[in-house]
Scaffold this motif. Structure first.
Motif, short mmCIF file in Angstrom:
data_model
loop_
_atom_site.label_atom_id
_atom_site.label_comp_id
_atom_site.label_asym_id
_atom_site.label_seq_id
_atom_site.Cartn_x
_atom_site.Cartn_y
_atom_site.Cartn_z
N LYS A 7 -7.49 -15.79 -46.74
CA LYS A 7 -7.00 -17.12 -47.09
C LYS A 7 -5.53 -17.21 -46.72
CE LYS A 7 -9.89 -17.79 -51.17
NZ LYS A 7 -9.85 -18.00 -52.62
N HIS A 8 -5.12 -18.40 -46.33
CA HIS A 8 -3.70 -18.63 -46.07
C HIS A 8 -2.99 -18.68 -47.42
CE1 HIS A 8 -0.04 -20.11 -44.35
NE2 HIS A 8 -0.07 -21.15 -45.16
N GLN A 9 -2.02 -17.81 -47.59
CA GLN A 9 -1.30 -17.77 -48.86
C GLN A 9 0.00 -18.54 -48.73
OE1 GLN A 9 -0.85 -13.63 -49.78
NE2 GLN A 9 -2.68 -13.66 -51.02
N GLU A 10 0.28 -19.32 -49.75
CA GLU A 10 1.50 -20.09 -49.78
C GLU A 10 1.93 -20.22 -51.23
OE1 GLU A 10 2.48 -24.64 -48.93
OE2 GLU A 10 1.75 -23.54 -47.17
N CYS A 17 4.56 -19.35 -61.63
CA CYS A 17 3.67 -18.35 -61.05
C CYS A 17 3.85 -17.03 -61.78
CB CYS A 17 3.92 -18.19 -59.56
SG CYS A 17 5.59 -17.66 -59.16
N ASP A 21 1.14 -13.51 -58.00
CA ASP A 21 1.12 -14.67 -57.11
C ASP A 21 2.18 -14.56 -56.01
OD1 ASP A 21 -0.91 -15.84 -58.65
OD2 ASP A 21 0.55 -16.86 -59.94
#
Length: 72
Positions: A7-10, A17, A21
């Motif tokens: 997954k693209h993490q942002e 957070c 995270d």
């Protein structure tokens, strides 16, 4: 057919957070990060409960942008 693409993490610009995270973005262990927190060289957590701390995303972004010069 399913693919196992990561997954693209942002990290969102606003919000709260937990350590896991933002761990992929800082490149250090929890204990190293907490040592910086204790010395005032990393963002201070906010306690939500006895066992849960969160950090402001804005502070984490400032830390990522300049970890050596970070000031609370």
């Amino acid at each position: 057919m399913a693919t196992n693409q990561p997954k693209h993490q942002e990290l969102p610009a606003k919000g709260l957070c937990r350590f896991n995270d933002f761990k992929p973005f800082i490149g250090m262990s929890r204990s190293s990060f907490l040592a910086l927190v204790k010395d005032g060289k990393a963002p201070q957590p906010q306690r939500l409960s006895e066992r849960m701390s969160v950090y402001k995303n804005e502070d984490i972004h400032r830390f990522i942008d300049n970890p050596v010069g970070f000031k609370q």
